[in-house]
Design an enzyme around this catalytic site. Sequence first.
Site, mmCIF file in Angstrom:
data_model
loop_
_atom_site.group_PDB
_atom_site.id
_atom_site.type_symbol
_atom_site.label_atom_id
_atom_site.label_comp_id
_atom_site.label_asym_id
_atom_site.label_seq_id
_atom_site.Cartn_x
_atom_site.Cartn_y
_atom_site.Cartn_z
ATOM 1 N N LEU A 9 0.829 -1.210 0.000
ATOM 2 C CA LEU A 9 0.000 0.000 0.000
ATOM 3 C C LEU A 9 0.862 1.259 0.000
ATOM 4 O O LEU A 9 2.043 1.197 0.334
ATOM 5 C CB LEU A 9 -0.904 -0.040 1.239
ATOM 6 C CG LEU A 9 -1.902 -1.211 1.203
ATOM 7 C CD1 LEU A 9 -2.378 -1.582 2.603
ATOM 8 C CD2 LEU A 9 -3.078 -0.868 0.290
ATOM 9 N N PRO A 10 0.253 2.410 -0.357
ATOM 10 C CA PRO A 10 1.073 3.620 -0.515
ATOM 11 C C PRO A 10 1.787 4.071 0.760
ATOM 12 O O PRO A 10 2.978 4.358 0.729
ATOM 13 C CB PRO A 10 0.063 4.687 -0.973
ATOM 14 C CG PRO A 10 -1.085 3.927 -1.552
ATOM 15 C CD PRO A 10 -1.137 2.631 -0.794
ATOM 16 N N THR A 35 6.394 0.560 1.979
ATOM 17 C CA THR A 35 7.448 1.297 2.695
ATOM 18 C C THR A 35 6.759 2.260 3.650
ATOM 19 O O THR A 35 6.081 3.192 3.208
ATOM 20 C CB THR A 35 8.341 2.090 1.715
ATOM 21 O OG1 THR A 35 8.871 1.196 0.748
ATOM 22 C CG2 THR A 35 9.479 2.765 2.455
ATOM 23 N N LYS A 55 15.289 -0.390 4.864
ATOM 24 C CA LYS A 55 14.760 0.215 3.628
ATOM 25 C C LYS A 55 14.942 1.740 3.630
ATOM 26 O O LYS A 55 15.407 2.319 2.650
ATOM 27 C CB LYS A 55 13.269 -0.157 3.509
ATOM 28 C CG LYS A 55 12.506 0.550 2.414
ATOM 29 C CD LYS A 55 12.879 0.067 1.040
ATOM 30 C CE LYS A 55 12.194 0.892 -0.031
ATOM 31 N NZ LYS A 55 12.673 0.591 -1.364
ATOM 32 N N LYS A 76 8.756 10.692 -0.153
ATOM 33 C CA LYS A 76 8.118 10.025 0.997
ATOM 34 C C LYS A 76 9.175 9.288 1.838
ATOM 35 O O LYS A 76 9.208 9.404 3.056
ATOM 36 C CB LYS A 76 7.066 9.019 0.497
ATOM 37 C CG LYS A 76 6.374 8.270 1.630
ATOM 38 C CD LYS A 76 5.507 7.131 1.144
ATOM 39 C CE LYS A 76 6.298 5.863 0.977
ATOM 40 N NZ LYS A 76 5.501 4.646 0.882
HETATM 41 P P1 NAD Z 1 0.654 2.367 -6.221
HETATM 42 O O1 NAD Z 1 0.068 3.677 -5.834
HETATM 43 O O2 NAD Z 1 0.857 2.050 -7.655
HETATM 44 O O3 NAD Z 1 -0.219 1.168 -5.586
HETATM 45 C C1 NAD Z 1 -0.853 1.232 -4.347
HETATM 46 C C2 NAD Z 1 -2.233 0.613 -4.514
HETATM 47 O O4 NAD Z 1 -2.858 0.592 -3.238
HETATM 48 C C3 NAD Z 1 -3.140 1.430 -5.446
HETATM 49 O O5 NAD Z 1 -3.608 0.586 -6.488
HETATM 50 C C4 NAD Z 1 -4.281 1.896 -4.532
HETATM 51 O O6 NAD Z 1 -5.545 1.926 -5.181
HETATM 52 C C5 NAD Z 1 -4.246 0.828 -3.454
HETATM 53 N N1 NAD Z 1 -4.858 1.238 -2.198
HETATM 54 C C6 NAD Z 1 -4.742 2.387 -1.513
HETATM 55 N N2 NAD Z 1 -5.457 2.334 -0.367
HETATM 56 C C7 NAD Z 1 -6.047 1.118 -0.337
HETATM 57 C C8 NAD Z 1 -6.890 0.460 0.575
HETATM 58 N N3 NAD Z 1 -7.303 1.056 1.705
HETATM 59 N N4 NAD Z 1 -7.292 -0.796 0.286
HETATM 60 C C9 NAD Z 1 -6.890 -1.408 -0.853
HETATM 61 N N5 NAD Z 1 -6.088 -0.826 -1.766
HETATM 62 C C10 NAD Z 1 -5.662 0.419 -1.497
HETATM 63 O O7 NAD Z 1 2.040 2.284 -5.411
HETATM 64 P P2 NAD Z 1 3.257 1.283 -5.703
HETATM 65 O O8 NAD Z 1 4.244 1.922 -6.611
HETATM 66 O O9 NAD Z 1 2.699 -0.063 -6.001
HETATM 67 O O10 NAD Z 1 3.948 1.276 -4.250
HETATM 68 C C11 NAD Z 1 3.392 0.545 -3.166
HETATM 69 C C12 NAD Z 1 4.387 0.594 -2.014
HETATM 70 O O11 NAD Z 1 5.636 0.033 -2.431
HETATM 71 C C13 NAD Z 1 4.684 2.010 -1.499
HETATM 72 O O12 NAD Z 1 4.747 1.972 -0.107
HETATM 73 C C14 NAD Z 1 6.025 2.329 -2.136
HETATM 74 O O13 NAD Z 1 6.778 3.270 -1.377
HETATM 75 C C15 NAD Z 1 6.693 0.964 -2.167
HETATM 76 N N6 NAD Z 1 7.726 0.793 -3.202
HETATM 77 C C16 NAD Z 1 7.481 1.198 -4.488
HETATM 78 C C17 NAD Z 1 8.473 1.011 -5.449
HETATM 79 C C18 NAD Z 1 8.250 1.458 -6.888
HETATM 80 O O14 NAD Z 1 9.215 1.445 -7.669
HETATM 81 N N7 NAD Z 1 7.031 1.815 -7.282
HETATM 82 C C19 NAD Z 1 9.701 0.416 -5.105
HETATM 83 C C20 NAD Z 1 9.891 -0.028 -3.799
HETATM 84 C C21 NAD Z 1 8.894 0.175 -2.848
#
Ligand code: NAD
Length: 296
Positions: free
Chosen positions: A64-65, A95, A170, A245
């Site tokens: 999740l975000p 994260t 991380k 973030k």
């Molecule tokens: P994203 O925004 O693409 O995906 C998050 C998903 O969570 C979205 O589809 C959103 O609709 C869903 N969501 C939000 N609230 C919700 C809820 N209450 N119930 C169900 N679904 C819900 O983000 P992402 O890029 O997939 O990143 C997710 C996590 O991974 C973050 O914490 C980010 O910091 C971490 N991360 C991302 C990357 C990257 O390259 N994108 C790399 C390492 C870590």
Amino acid sequence: MNIAFIGLGNMGGKMAQNLLKAGLNVYGFDLSETAVTYFTEAGGIACDSPQAAARTADVVITMLPAAKHVKDVYLGENGVLAVLKAGSLCIDSSTIDPQTIKDIAASAAEREITICDAPVSGGTIGAQAGTLTFMVGTDEATFIRVKTVLSPMGKNMVHCGDVGAGQIAKICNNLILGISMAAVAEGMALGVKLGIDPQALAGVINSSSGRCWSSEVCNPWPDICENAPASKGYKDGFATQLMLKDLGLAVEAAGQVKQPVVLGGLVQQLYQQLCMQGNANLDFSSVIQQYLPKQA
Ligand code: NAD
């Protein structure tokens, strides 16, 4: 084994697909219809709430975000802890700050449910290829169980210590990454302004002591690294707003233990400016734009 996967976005969607490819039953929930459509097209079973996904699950994975979403999914009105059976395992790969996952784990322990943190490195490319690195915070016995669940999605599982230790690893890694990217951007921009060819400069850095991931694999100057976001208009990488973030998490955690993070605080401002200028969704290597003349 039944898995509930909550948060099927850029990372979670691809990770869930690798669990499906491994033949596991995956029950998913996301607030975004588009994310759910991709998931069902890959063979996932869509549910209409986190609780519905978790009801028959042995393992819950969340991606999740930010911390408020993680808290809501575990402890909120429709929170999964209320429906999971004793002995269930939950893995949060988002994260977030170390304290939040420790607090949720303490609530879960009262119900005999184990929660660990397992944030990832490797980005969307690693998520798709199933080659993520997981930084896991839990006890020794749970780590063995966690490794089996995570294996279709990653190639490195690092046991960092007790719950919260994965998040510490991380945010420290990304603190260094945010600083090193800004340092490479600053050096590349200065060199080019002084008159050296960017390819020649990158070649020297990458065979000298300035070499790092940001210079060698993801150089912020366009066309130095063929597959880097800088060579593709800074698209499809690690969004600047996510780097911002993570730097915020590091600076906040440092404040809690009264530890200076001087460079972290400085680069946080650089990435903040970049977001303010409308570049929040561009790859964080676009920080080099802070050092280049504005295009007319
Ligand atoms: P994203 O925004 O693409 O995906 C998050 C998903 O969570 C979205 O589809 C959103 O609709 C869903 N969501 C939000 N609230 C919700 C809820 N209450 N119930 C169900 N679904 C819900 O983000 P992402 O890029 O997939 O990143 C997710 C996590 O991974 C973050 O914490 C980010 O910091 C971490 N991360 C991302 C990357 C990257 O390259 N994108 C790399 C390492 C870590």
